[in-house]
Design a protein around this motif. Sequence first.
Motif, PDB file in Angstrom:
ATOM      1  N   GLU A  62     -46.511  12.907 -39.532  1.00 17.88           N
ATOM      2  CA  GLU A  62     -46.522  13.195 -40.974  1.00 17.88           C
ATOM      3  C   GLU A  62     -47.912  12.944 -41.559  1.00 17.88           C
ATOM      4  N   ALA A  63     -48.517  11.836 -41.200  1.00 17.79           N
ATOM      5  CA  ALA A  63     -49.853  11.506 -41.712  1.00 17.79           C
ATOM      6  C   ALA A  63     -50.885  12.527 -41.233  1.00 17.79           C
ATOM      7  N   ASP A  64     -50.803  12.920 -39.958  1.00 21.19           N
ATOM      8  CA  ASP A  64     -51.732  13.921 -39.419  1.00 21.19           C
ATOM      9  C   ASP A  64     -51.554  15.261 -40.126  1.00 21.19           C
ATOM     10  N   GLY A  65     -50.303  15.645 -40.362  1.00 23.67           N
ATOM     11  CA  GLY A  65     -50.037  16.906 -41.059  1.00 23.67           C
ATOM     12  C   GLY A  65     -50.637  16.916 -42.448  1.00 23.67           C
ATOM     13  N   ARG A  66     -50.487  15.814 -43.149  1.00 24.09           N
ATOM     14  CA  ARG A  66     -51.057  15.725 -44.498  1.00 24.09           C
ATOM     15  C   ARG A  66     -52.582  15.766 -44.456  1.00 24.09           C
ATOM     16  N   ALA A  67     -53.182  15.093 -43.471  1.00 26.60           N
ATOM     17  CA  ALA A  67     -54.641  15.109 -43.341  1.00 26.60           C
ATOM     18  C   ALA A  67     -55.144  16.517 -43.020  1.00 26.60           C
ATOM     19  N   HIS A  68     -54.442  17.221 -42.137  1.00 20.78           N
ATOM     20  CA  HIS A  68     -54.824  18.596 -41.798  1.00 20.78           C
ATOM     21  C   HIS A  68     -54.692  19.510 -43.016  1.00 20.78           C
ATOM     22  N   LEU A  70     -54.957  18.638 -46.154  1.00 19.78           N
ATOM     23  CA  LEU A  70     -56.060  18.346 -47.086  1.00 19.78           C
ATOM     24  C   LEU A  70     -57.368  18.981 -46.610  1.00 19.78           C
ATOM     25  N   GLN A  71     -57.604  18.943 -45.309  1.00 18.84           N
ATOM     26  CA  GLN A  71     -58.804  19.583 -44.756  1.00 18.84           C
ATOM     27  C   GLN A  71     -58.752  21.091 -45.002  1.00 18.84           C
ATOM     28  N   PHE A  72     -57.588  21.681 -44.782  1.00 19.81           N
ATOM     29  CA  PHE A  72     -57.397  23.109 -45.024  1.00 19.81           C
ATOM     30  C   PHE A  72     -57.626  23.425 -46.505  1.00 19.81           C
ATOM     31  N   ALA A  73     -57.112  22.580 -47.391  1.00 25.12           N
ATOM     32  CA  ALA A  73     -57.294  22.771 -48.828  1.00 25.12           C
ATOM     33  C   ALA A  73     -58.780  22.737 -49.190  1.00 25.12           C
ATOM     34  N   ALA A  74     -59.511  21.805 -48.607  1.00 27.00           N
ATOM     35  CA  ALA A  74     -60.953  21.710 -48.872  1.00 27.00           C
ATOM     36  C   ALA A  74     -61.663  22.993 -48.431  1.00 27.00           C
ATOM     37  N   GLN A  75     -61.259  23.536 -47.305  1.00 23.62           N
ATOM     38  CA  GLN A  75     -61.874  24.776 -46.826  1.00 23.62           C
ATOM     39  C   GLN A  75     -61.511  25.955 -47.732  1.00 23.62           C
ATOM     40  N   LEU A  76     -60.274  25.986 -48.222  1.00 17.99           N
ATOM     41  CA  LEU A  76     -59.880  27.062 -49.133  1.00 17.99           C
ATOM     42  C   LEU A  76     -60.624  26.968 -50.459  1.00 17.99           C
ATOM     43  N   ILE A  77     -60.893  25.763 -50.911  1.00 28.44           N
ATOM     44  CA  ILE A  77     -61.671  25.589 -52.140  1.00 28.44           C
ATOM     45  C   ILE A  77     -63.089  26.119 -51.930  1.00 28.44           C
ATOM     46  N   THR A  78     -63.655  25.845 -50.768  1.00 29.10           N
ATOM     47  CA  THR A  78     -64.983  26.375 -50.433  1.00 29.10           C
ATOM     48  C   THR A  78     -64.971  27.899 -50.498  1.00 29.10           C
ATOM     49  N   VAL A  79     -63.936  28.510 -49.934  1.00 33.01           N
ATOM     50  CA  VAL A  79     -63.803  29.964 -49.963  1.00 33.01           C
ATOM     51  C   VAL A  79     -63.659  30.455 -51.405  1.00 33.01           C
ATOM     52  N   ALA A  80     -62.853  29.766 -52.198  1.00 30.09           N
ATOM     53  CA  ALA A  80     -62.604  30.188 -53.579  1.00 30.09           C
ATOM     54  C   ALA A  80     -63.864  30.118 -54.436  1.00 30.09           C
ATOM     55  N   LEU A  81     -64.738  29.156 -54.151  1.00 32.91           N
ATOM     56  CA  LEU A  81     -65.948  28.986 -54.956  1.00 32.91           C
ATOM     57  C   LEU A  81     -67.047  29.977 -54.586  1.00 32.91           C
ATOM     58  N   VAL A 114     -53.583  32.098 -47.243  1.00 36.70           N
ATOM     59  CA  VAL A 114     -53.482  31.659 -48.640  1.00 36.70           C
ATOM     60  C   VAL A 114     -52.012  31.484 -49.024  1.00 36.70           C
ATOM     61  N   ASP A 115     -51.166  32.437 -48.639  1.00 38.64           N
ATOM     62  CA  ASP A 115     -49.740  32.336 -48.951  1.00 38.64           C
ATOM     63  C   ASP A 115     -49.109  31.116 -48.286  1.00 38.64           C
ATOM     64  N   ALA A 116     -49.465  30.867 -47.026  1.00 40.19           N
ATOM     65  CA  ALA A 116     -48.911  29.710 -46.313  1.00 40.19           C
ATOM     66  C   ALA A 116     -49.392  28.406 -46.954  1.00 40.19           C
ATOM     67  N   ALA A 117     -50.642  28.382 -47.387  1.00 39.81           N
ATOM     68  CA  ALA A 117     -51.161  27.184 -48.055  1.00 39.81           C
ATOM     69  C   ALA A 117     -50.413  26.939 -49.364  1.00 39.81           C
ATOM     70  N   ARG A 118     -50.200  27.985 -50.131  1.00 37.17           N
ATOM     71  CA  ARG A 118     -49.461  27.841 -51.390  1.00 37.17           C
ATOM     72  C   ARG A 118     -48.053  27.321 -51.125  1.00 37.17           C
ATOM     73  N   ALA A 119     -47.401  27.848 -50.103  1.00 34.77           N
ATOM     74  CA  ALA A 119     -46.049  27.390 -49.760  1.00 34.77           C
ATOM     75  C   ALA A 119     -46.072  25.932 -49.322  1.00 34.77           C
ATOM     76  N   SER A 120     -47.070  25.555 -48.534  1.00 34.48           N
ATOM     77  CA  SER A 120     -47.177  24.159 -48.087  1.00 34.48           C
ATOM     78  C   SER A 120     -47.374  23.207 -49.252  1.00 34.48           C
ATOM     79  N   PHE A 121     -48.255  23.574 -50.166  1.00 36.47           N
ATOM     80  CA  PHE A 121     -48.511  22.716 -51.322  1.00 36.47           C
ATOM     81  C   PHE A 121     -47.282  22.616 -52.212  1.00 36.47           C
ATOM     82  N   ALA A 122     -46.588  23.723 -52.395  1.00 33.94           N
ATOM     83  CA  ALA A 122     -45.431  23.746 -53.292  1.00 33.94           C
ATOM     84  C   ALA A 122     -44.243  22.981 -52.728  1.00 33.94           C
ATOM     85  N   THR A 123     -44.125  22.923 -51.410  1.00 29.51           N
ATOM     86  CA  THR A 123     -42.960  22.284 -50.794  1.00 29.51           C
ATOM     87  C   THR A 123     -43.285  20.969 -50.110  1.00 29.51           C
TER      88      THR A 123
END
Length: 166
Positions: A62-68, A70-81, A114-123
Motif C-alpha cells: 500500500e505504501a509503495d503504491g501511494r509513493a508510485h 505520487l511520483q506519477f502525479a509529479a510527472q503528470l504535473i510536469t507534462v501539464a506545465l 491521464v484517465d487512469a491517473a484521474r481514476a486512481s486519484f478519485a478512488t
Amino acid sequence: MDFRTRSEYSGTVATAADLPTATRRSSDLSKHSAEVFAEAEDHPVIVTRRDGESLVLMSQREADGRAHLLQFAAQLITVALDDNGSLAERMAKVYPWMLALSPADRDTCALNLVDAARASFATDQPHLAIAELTSWKETATAIAAGLGRAEIQWLDDEAAETVERP
C-alpha cells in the motif's frame, strides 16, 4: 471503530471517502495485534494515541503504491506545465519509452494514462494508474524488442487438430 467490509460496497461505486477504514487504539496493537495486522494488510488502519498524533499502519504494498502514484502525479504535473507540443509529445519527453509506439498509439497511451491517473486519484486506488503505466511501458518495450513484427499465421478452424489434455 468505523469499519465496513468490502461486501458492504458490492454493487456501488466507492469513492476514497467510502473505502474501508479502521480506527484502533494503540493498546489494541498489544492486545489484539494479529487482528490489527490482518486489517492493515487489507487497508490502512488509523492507530490513535492519547499522548500523540494518530499513526497509520499499512502494508508495504500500500505504501509503495501511494509513493508510485505520487511520483506519477509529479510527472503528470510536469507534462501539464509544458506548453510545447501535443499531450503525447509532452508525455514522451517524460516517458521516452513512448517513442517506441506509433504516433496513434502515443496519443492513445497519453489519454489512457491521464484517465487512469484521474481514476486512481478519485478512488484512492494507486494500482489503476500504475497498472496502466506498466502495461503501456511493457508494450513499448516489446515493440522496441521487435515483437509483433512477425506476420501472424492464423490456424484454419477446419484444419486445426484437437489436442488432448495432458
